[in-house]
Design an enzyme around this catalytic site. Sequence first.
Site, PDB file in Angstrom:
ATOM      1  N   HIS A  43       0.130   1.980   4.717  1.00 15.22           N
ATOM      2  CA  HIS A  43      -0.669   0.837   5.168  1.00 15.22           C
ATOM      3  C   HIS A  43       0.107  -0.432   4.850  1.00 15.22           C
ATOM      4  CE1 HIS A  43      -4.975  -0.969   5.547  1.00 15.22           C
ATOM      5  NE2 HIS A  43      -4.069  -1.886   5.832  1.00 15.22           N
ATOM      6  N   GLU A  70      -1.587   2.781   9.027  1.00 16.12           N
ATOM      7  CA  GLU A  70      -2.835   2.023   9.034  1.00 16.12           C
ATOM      8  C   GLU A  70      -2.541   0.526   8.988  1.00 16.12           C
ATOM      9  OE1 GLU A  70      -5.593   5.061   6.339  1.00 16.12           O
ATOM     10  OE2 GLU A  70      -4.906   3.158   5.497  1.00 16.12           O
ATOM     11  N   HIS A 190     -11.060   6.488   1.595  1.00  9.57           N
ATOM     12  CA  HIS A 190     -11.325   5.384   0.672  1.00  9.57           C
ATOM     13  C   HIS A 190     -12.143   5.891  -0.515  1.00  9.57           C
ATOM     14  CE1 HIS A 190     -10.839   1.023   0.054  1.00  9.57           C
ATOM     15  NE2 HIS A 190     -11.822   1.220  -0.811  1.00  9.57           N
TER      16      HIS A 190
END
Length: 237
Positions: A43, A70, A190
């Site tokens: 990410h 991401e 998450h």
Amino acid sequence: MTKLSVNINKIATLRNSRGGNVPDLLQVAKDVQKFGAQGVTVHPRPDERHIRYQDARDLKDVVYTEYNIEGNPVAKFIDLVLEIKPTQVTLVPDADDAITSNAGWDTIKHKGFLVEVINEFKRNGIRTSVFVDPIEEMIEGAKATGTDRIELYTESYAHEYGLGNLKGIDPYVKAAIKANELDLGINAGHDLNLENTKFFKENIPGLLEVSIGHALISESIYLGLENVVNMYLQRLK
């Protein structure tokens, strides 16, 4: 079996704290795949405080499983993804100064923007996933964008599970059922960890993939990276 994609951002954070190349991000990517992970996630953020844009480029030749990038689809990020052409791009609406992702897309409000971005990625053969909260209207909105998958934002589930409230999974079950009805693939991520992943997997119908980074790397400090990857794989069977 639900696939495990290991987010290696925290490895980059540790490397960047001292400069140099220790730990070696590319070697860790090779190792987690060798240990059984079916994907690698990064990410990159605009300030490159952990994963650098060049890391994302270098990983293209290292990741032979599924490569998931991401990020917030700002122009620089879109250009990076189109250059690399990973297996999957996950669109996350995080602010530039966010410590970590903290909300899913309002897929109704941002439909026009998401349609445009997703069409561009799909024209280039890149599977798309949209980060969403477990709200049925947002799932329906995601379908209207043309995305291939959604990624369920699991912070709320993880928090409730930690408090002993197993009912915290209920919105996710409803969201997953809706996604299945709409023929949307389901990813999740998450705050998933060794304690809460198995229950989540067992209750979410059609869960294709989880992306886990912070907890997995933290648990590996005590238990070892190879061991922890395989502990997750057992929970995802």
